[in-house]
Design a protein around this motif. Sequence first.
Motif, short mmCIF file in Angstrom:
data_model
loop_
_atom_site.label_atom_id
_atom_site.label_comp_id
_atom_site.label_asym_id
_atom_site.label_seq_id
_atom_site.Cartn_x
_atom_site.Cartn_y
_atom_site.Cartn_z
N ILE A 425 54.12 -39.87 -65.54
CA ILE A 425 53.85 -38.74 -64.64
C ILE A 425 55.08 -37.82 -64.70
CG2 ILE A 425 53.43 -38.06 -62.25
CD1 ILE A 425 52.34 -40.95 -61.82
N ILE A 426 54.86 -36.52 -64.82
CA ILE A 426 55.95 -35.55 -64.76
C ILE A 426 55.74 -34.70 -63.52
CG2 ILE A 426 57.14 -33.66 -65.90
CD1 ILE A 426 56.23 -34.72 -68.55
N SER A 427 56.61 -34.87 -62.56
CA SER A 427 56.51 -34.14 -61.29
C SER A 427 57.79 -33.36 -61.07
CB SER A 427 56.29 -35.13 -60.13
OG SER A 427 56.13 -34.44 -58.91
N GLY A 428 57.69 -32.03 -61.10
CA GLY A 428 58.87 -31.18 -60.94
C GLY A 428 59.90 -31.40 -62.03
N GLY A 429 59.46 -31.77 -63.23
CA GLY A 429 60.39 -32.01 -64.34
C GLY A 429 60.96 -33.42 -64.38
N GLU A 430 60.67 -34.24 -63.36
CA GLU A 430 61.16 -35.61 -63.31
C GLU A 430 60.13 -36.55 -63.95
OE1 GLU A 430 64.86 -35.25 -60.99
OE2 GLU A 430 64.00 -36.70 -62.37
N ASN A 431 60.62 -37.50 -64.72
CA ASN A 431 59.75 -38.51 -65.33
C ASN A 431 59.55 -39.67 -64.35
OD1 ASN A 431 59.83 -36.91 -67.55
ND2 ASN A 431 61.19 -38.22 -68.73
N ILE A 432 58.30 -39.99 -64.09
CA ILE A 432 57.96 -41.07 -63.17
C ILE A 432 56.97 -42.00 -63.87
CG2 ILE A 432 56.98 -41.67 -60.92
CD1 ILE A 432 57.66 -38.76 -60.05
N TYR A 433 57.28 -43.30 -63.84
CA TYR A 433 56.42 -44.27 -64.51
C TYR A 433 55.62 -45.05 -63.48
CZ TYR A 433 58.62 -43.14 -68.87
OH TYR A 433 59.04 -42.46 -69.99
N PRO A 434 54.28 -45.04 -63.61
CA PRO A 434 53.43 -45.72 -62.63
C PRO A 434 53.78 -47.19 -62.42
CG PRO A 434 52.10 -44.29 -64.01
CD PRO A 434 53.48 -44.29 -64.61
N ASP A 457 48.97 -30.87 -59.80
CA ASP A 457 49.49 -30.27 -58.57
C ASP A 457 50.05 -28.91 -58.90
OD1 ASP A 457 50.45 -30.82 -55.62
OD2 ASP A 457 52.18 -29.97 -56.68
N GLU A 458 49.65 -27.87 -58.15
CA GLU A 458 50.05 -26.50 -58.47
C GLU A 458 51.55 -26.30 -58.39
OE1 GLU A 458 46.00 -24.10 -57.02
OE2 GLU A 458 47.97 -23.62 -56.16
N GLN A 459 52.20 -26.97 -57.44
CA GLN A 459 53.63 -26.76 -57.25
C GLN A 459 54.48 -27.58 -58.21
OE1 GLN A 459 55.08 -27.65 -53.32
NE2 GLN A 459 57.13 -26.87 -53.73
N TRP A 460 54.13 -28.87 -58.38
CA TRP A 460 55.00 -29.79 -59.11
C TRP A 460 54.49 -30.15 -60.49
CZ3 TRP A 460 59.44 -29.75 -56.92
CH2 TRP A 460 59.54 -29.61 -55.53
N GLY A 461 53.36 -29.63 -60.90
CA GLY A 461 52.78 -30.00 -62.18
C GLY A 461 51.88 -31.21 -62.01
N GLU A 462 52.44 -32.29 -61.46
CA GLU A 462 51.67 -33.47 -61.10
C GLU A 462 52.25 -34.06 -59.82
OE1 GLU A 462 52.24 -35.69 -64.89
OE2 GLU A 462 50.06 -35.92 -64.81
N LYS A 463 51.43 -34.78 -59.08
CA LYS A 463 51.93 -35.51 -57.93
C LYS A 463 51.48 -36.96 -58.03
CE LYS A 463 48.09 -34.08 -54.90
NZ LYS A 463 47.73 -33.37 -53.65
N VAL A 464 52.25 -37.84 -57.40
CA VAL A 464 52.00 -39.27 -57.47
C VAL A 464 50.98 -39.68 -56.41
CG1 VAL A 464 53.05 -41.56 -57.31
CG2 VAL A 464 54.34 -39.66 -58.31
#
Length: 524
Positions: A425-434, A457-464
Amino acid sequence: MKDININAVSGVLRQATFFPSQEALVYGDETWTYEQFVARIRDYAKAFVANGVKENDRIAYLGLNSANFLFINLAAWWVGAVFEPLNFRLAPLEVEDLLERSRPNVLFVEHDHQGVVETISSIETLAANTKMVMIDNDVQAPLKATIPNFFQLATAYLVAGENTKLGDPIERFDSDLGILMFTSGTTGRPKGVQLSHGNIWWNSMNVDSLVDTRRGDSNLAVAPLFHIGGLNALTIRSMVRGGRTIVRRNFDPRKTLQDIEKYSINQSFLVPAMLAAMQQTDEFEEVDITSMRALICAGAPVPPVLLQQYLVKGVDVQQAWGLTETAPFATYLPAELTHQKPGSCGIPMPYTEIRIVDPATGEDVEKTGDTGEMWVKGPNVTSGYWENPEATDSAFSEGWFRSGDIGYRDGEGYLYIVDRLKDMIISGGENIYPAEVERALAGFPGLRDVAVVGIPDEQWGEKVVALISCKPGVEPTIEEVREYATSHVARYKLPKEIMLLEDVPRNGAGKLDKFKIRTIATGR
């Protein structure tokens, strides 16, 4: 032929020799010329020698963007040490793991992150082997309380080197380790990416070959410097080339717009969420940002509507793709093609090769538009992971780095990223692994099963989003779930939504059925 010294600090010294009065760094209300910049770097380098730092020792830094961050980075290279910037958003257990594995000689900490270090369970053992130095010489990061006895103040650390003799910067060559930068792996546990001085230098050669950056440019460093994008996309190269770098501790959309206009910023690395936040401010219509000749955006695809909104302001958003392992850029879309190829991450960098490979067969994908995994080769690509031969072996195939990203080429050879092979997941440019978040939630009282996915997500690209099933009578709120996980993972990795299910979908092999899970999470 003798190897060529490519230590970036030697390049900065060259600027100070021939252009001593030129501005090098702006931070808060302070400005350093190149002469003053090098003097401050030298102070830290002398302190390192006096305090026993040796070649290839790690110098860790835990804090926000700052002048000290850059002084310490370059001073580490002066003495042949390795710079280790830590993600200031990590939870205590995550920081503890990184420090135990990397064993730094020195850990610099800003006061606001003192609590993270204090709560590390092995703090006394760590302090016995690592000098713990509290930053107390930054007016933007002031001390707010008495510090524990295992911390030394930065001013005292520097005093130790005042009468120390310091020679020229240690020569560094292609294979010498320069940065140890931890990034999450496929299972979520951070892996230490080894970036050599060659990796750092060749990224600069790639950028200079395609991007319209110039000597004397003003560079805005507002993306986190602990990320390779914030640090090495443009900032290190700007200092070596005689540019002026304006450093901000963190991102503020209004302040960023004001800085671009005030300092006539020419180049900056930003992620799409930053561009969107700037565009949504009232100031966006009024400020003059036409000086932005090299605005490079990566971390997620840039929506076409955002490209158009910046075009109206006279700025071409230039898209790129890469990873920490590629230092960072593997591809780049030239400015003149921003609107001809919207959504494309561009073409391979001049000294970098890209293959599209079928991840099941290992064969090249030949047909235009067909997807495959992006494989990368070039002198900007890491040699592997810190003390992790298994991860290194699995990430490379006959010299090619397997990125884990899925993409394709169009009929003209331009590349597009369409998905992530490893469900990142890429949220606000941060890499997040499920998997990492799933593990953090696994012990929640009454939880039966959990799956984590990212949704648009419109603001962050993706949300968790976490999909959970619980024992009868257990119906947690999002606040309760987030509070539980806070001590296990960084806050930016926490779910922004939860969905309660009777059963979390799994396939016949007992594995999470991510296709069904995403269908439920997105409502389609």
